[in-house]
Design a protein around this motif. Sequence first.
Motif, PDB file in Angstrom:
ATOM      1  N   GLU A 100      -9.424   0.155 -18.423  1.00  0.00           N
ATOM      2  CA  GLU A 100      -8.867  -0.321 -17.021  1.00  0.00           C
ATOM      3  C   GLU A 100      -8.850   0.340 -15.979  1.00  0.00           C
ATOM      4  N   SER A 101      -9.704   1.614 -16.203  1.00  0.00           N
ATOM      5  CA  SER A 101      -9.728   2.680 -14.919  1.00  0.00           C
ATOM      6  C   SER A 101     -10.939   2.987 -14.559  1.00  0.00           C
ATOM      7  N   LEU A 102     -11.326   3.113 -13.442  1.00  0.00           N
ATOM      8  CA  LEU A 102     -12.695   3.458 -12.786  1.00  0.00           C
ATOM      9  C   LEU A 102     -12.505   4.888 -12.137  1.00  0.00           C
ATOM     10  N   VAL A 103     -13.529   5.662 -12.434  1.00  0.00           N
ATOM     11  CA  VAL A 103     -13.445   6.932 -11.957  1.00  0.00           C
ATOM     12  C   VAL A 103     -14.929   7.324 -11.185  1.00  0.00           C
ATOM     13  N   ILE A 104     -14.579   7.903 -10.132  1.00  0.00           N
ATOM     14  CA  ILE A 104     -15.801   8.243  -9.101  1.00  0.00           C
ATOM     15  C   ILE A 104     -15.706   9.678  -8.936  1.00  0.00           C
ATOM     16  N   THR A 105     -17.005  10.377  -9.245  1.00  0.00           N
ATOM     17  CA  THR A 105     -17.012  11.889  -9.071  1.00  0.00           C
ATOM     18  C   THR A 105     -18.067  12.201  -7.938  1.00  0.00           C
ATOM     19  N   SER A 106     -17.729  13.081  -7.090  1.00  0.00           N
ATOM     20  CA  SER A 106     -18.414  13.347  -5.888  1.00  0.00           C
ATOM     21  C   SER A 106     -18.481  14.765  -5.686  1.00  0.00           C
ATOM     22  N   CYS A 107     -19.377  15.073  -4.948  1.00  0.00           N
ATOM     23  CA  CYS A 107     -19.303  16.637  -4.641  1.00  0.00           C
ATOM     24  C   CYS A 107     -19.878  17.070  -3.152  1.00  0.00           C
ATOM     25  N   PHE A 108     -19.473  17.855  -2.542  1.00  0.00           N
ATOM     26  CA  PHE A 108     -19.738  18.376  -1.305  1.00  0.00           C
ATOM     27  C   PHE A 108     -20.438  19.865  -1.531  1.00  0.00           C
ATOM     28  N   GLY A 109     -21.663  20.096  -1.045  1.00  0.00           N
ATOM     29  CA  GLY A 109     -22.392  21.629  -1.182  1.00  0.00           C
ATOM     30  C   GLY A 109     -22.928  21.353  -2.614  1.00  0.00           C
ATOM     31  N   CYS A 110     -22.239  20.640  -3.720  1.00  0.00           N
ATOM     32  CA  CYS A 110     -22.801  20.508  -4.996  1.00  0.00           C
ATOM     33  C   CYS A 110     -23.335  21.992  -5.604  1.00  0.00           C
ATOM     34  N   GLY A 111     -22.671  22.755  -5.461  1.00  0.00           N
ATOM     35  CA  GLY A 111     -23.224  24.141  -6.118  1.00  0.00           C
ATOM     36  C   GLY A 111     -23.473  25.120  -5.335  1.00  0.00           C
ATOM     37  N   ALA A 112     -23.508  24.860  -4.094  1.00  0.00           N
ATOM     38  CA  ALA A 112     -23.941  25.890  -2.923  1.00  0.00           C
ATOM     39  C   ALA A 112     -22.570  26.986  -2.739  1.00  0.00           C
ATOM     40  N   ARG A 125      -3.551  -3.148 -10.096  1.00  0.00           N
ATOM     41  CA  ARG A 125      -2.143  -3.294 -10.300  1.00  0.00           C
ATOM     42  C   ARG A 125      -1.707  -4.640  -9.379  1.00  0.00           C
ATOM     43  N   GLU A 126      -0.999  -5.641  -9.942  1.00  0.00           N
ATOM     44  CA  GLU A 126      -0.391  -6.653  -9.123  1.00  0.00           C
ATOM     45  C   GLU A 126      -1.361  -7.112  -8.011  1.00  0.00           C
ATOM     46  N   GLY A 127      -2.508  -7.518  -8.396  1.00  0.00           N
ATOM     47  CA  GLY A 127      -3.563  -8.169  -7.519  1.00  0.00           C
ATOM     48  C   GLY A 127      -4.293  -7.138  -6.427  1.00  0.00           C
ATOM     49  N   LYS A 128      -3.911  -5.834  -6.737  1.00  0.00           N
ATOM     50  CA  LYS A 128      -4.508  -4.835  -5.636  1.00  0.00           C
ATOM     51  C   LYS A 128      -4.983  -3.910  -6.456  1.00  0.00           C
ATOM     52  N   PHE A 129      -6.232  -3.271  -5.620  1.00  0.00           N
ATOM     53  CA  PHE A 129      -6.933  -2.211  -6.172  1.00  0.00           C
ATOM     54  C   PHE A 129      -6.236  -1.024  -5.608  1.00  0.00           C
ATOM     55  N   LEU A 130      -5.938   0.072  -6.563  1.00  0.00           N
ATOM     56  CA  LEU A 130      -4.982   1.351  -5.833  1.00  0.00           C
ATOM     57  C   LEU A 130      -5.870   2.526  -6.371  1.00  0.00           C
ATOM     58  N   VAL A 131      -5.545   3.776  -5.613  1.00  0.00           N
ATOM     59  CA  VAL A 131      -5.975   4.876  -5.929  1.00  0.00           C
ATOM     60  C   VAL A 131      -4.757   5.467  -6.866  1.00  0.00           C
ATOM     61  N   ALA A 132      -5.066   5.553  -8.246  1.00  0.00           N
ATOM     62  CA  ALA A 132      -3.982   6.069  -9.182  1.00  0.00           C
ATOM     63  C   ALA A 132      -4.114   7.548  -9.382  1.00  0.00           C
ATOM     64  N   PHE A 181       4.301  11.697  -4.962  1.00  0.00           N
ATOM     65  CA  PHE A 181       3.112  10.894  -4.673  1.00  0.00           C
ATOM     66  C   PHE A 181       3.136   9.454  -5.174  1.00  0.00           C
ATOM     67  N   ALA A 182       2.704   8.691  -3.998  1.00  0.00           N
ATOM     68  CA  ALA A 182       2.674   6.976  -4.318  1.00  0.00           C
ATOM     69  C   ALA A 182       1.207   6.488  -4.427  1.00  0.00           C
ATOM     70  N   PRO A 183       1.087   5.463  -5.103  1.00  0.00           N
ATOM     71  CA  PRO A 183      -0.396   5.032  -5.286  1.00  0.00           C
ATOM     72  C   PRO A 183      -0.720   4.540  -3.625  1.00  0.00           C
ATOM     73  N   ILE A 184      -1.986   4.587  -3.419  1.00  0.00           N
ATOM     74  CA  ILE A 184      -2.601   4.347  -2.299  1.00  0.00           C
ATOM     75  C   ILE A 184      -3.405   3.228  -2.212  1.00  0.00           C
ATOM     76  N   ALA A 185      -3.441   2.003  -1.474  1.00  0.00           N
ATOM     77  CA  ALA A 185      -4.206   1.085  -1.291  1.00  0.00           C
ATOM     78  C   ALA A 185      -5.755   1.520  -1.434  1.00  0.00           C
ATOM     79  N   LEU A 186      -6.805   1.158  -2.303  1.00  0.00           N
ATOM     80  CA  LEU A 186      -8.189   1.523  -2.109  1.00  0.00           C
ATOM     81  C   LEU A 186      -8.541   1.117  -0.726  1.00  0.00           C
ATOM     82  N   ALA A 187      -8.095   0.105  -0.298  1.00  0.00           N
ATOM     83  CA  ALA A 187      -8.825  -0.452   1.161  1.00  0.00           C
ATOM     84  C   ALA A 187      -8.342   0.488   2.128  1.00  0.00           C
ATOM     85  N   ASP A 188      -7.225   1.330   2.093  1.00  0.00           N
ATOM     86  CA  ASP A 188      -6.756   2.088   3.082  1.00  0.00           C
ATOM     87  C   ASP A 188      -7.237   3.649   2.837  1.00  0.00           C
TER      88      ASP A 188
END
Length: 200
Positions: A100-112, A125-132, A181-188
Amino acid sequence: MKTASHLAALSWMVALATIPMSALADSEPTEPPFEVALDIDADGQMDRAVIAQDADNGQAELSIYLAAGEGKLDPSRKPDFVKKSLTEERILALESKGKESLVITSCFGCGANKSTEATLTIVYREGKFLVAGYSRDWDWNVHKSDGTVETTLGGCDIDFLTGKGIASQDLDDGKPVEGKFAPIALADWSDDSRPKPCEF
């Protein structure tokens, strides 16, 4: 003596060389999309998450298809949720950690010399996608005018669901950070939404 095939190949090469490089660049496709199946809304049906990243401006767009199944995604189907401009950092991975959780990994510079790596965890959660959750590590090397190198190391790990987080500087172990810290709506969410302990 040159054969007809040699002359044809030479003509083709000359024609290719006359094509403006900008025309070839315009035909560059976007980065290959990342895709994963998971039951993010916990309704017993498999959903689908897809990230496509534009090769020109680096913008990553996340699309979520609810009850899309595990087979091939219908190209005519519209996503149930779209988050444009998720990040401009390079996407490294899109994974399901727990069904039930989606994880996105990203980088800047990527080893530079100046590089960061970030992980964004998304739940429903409760009808909304949240940053957990959000974590970030950095290894930032600045070459100074006197020939020395100033290195900044650190990291953070914020759990928006529990309201707690830890941060580290240099090679020290992570320590709890003040505040809740509180969850943030993914849309925001945007790169500017990073918690202060994750800045350096």
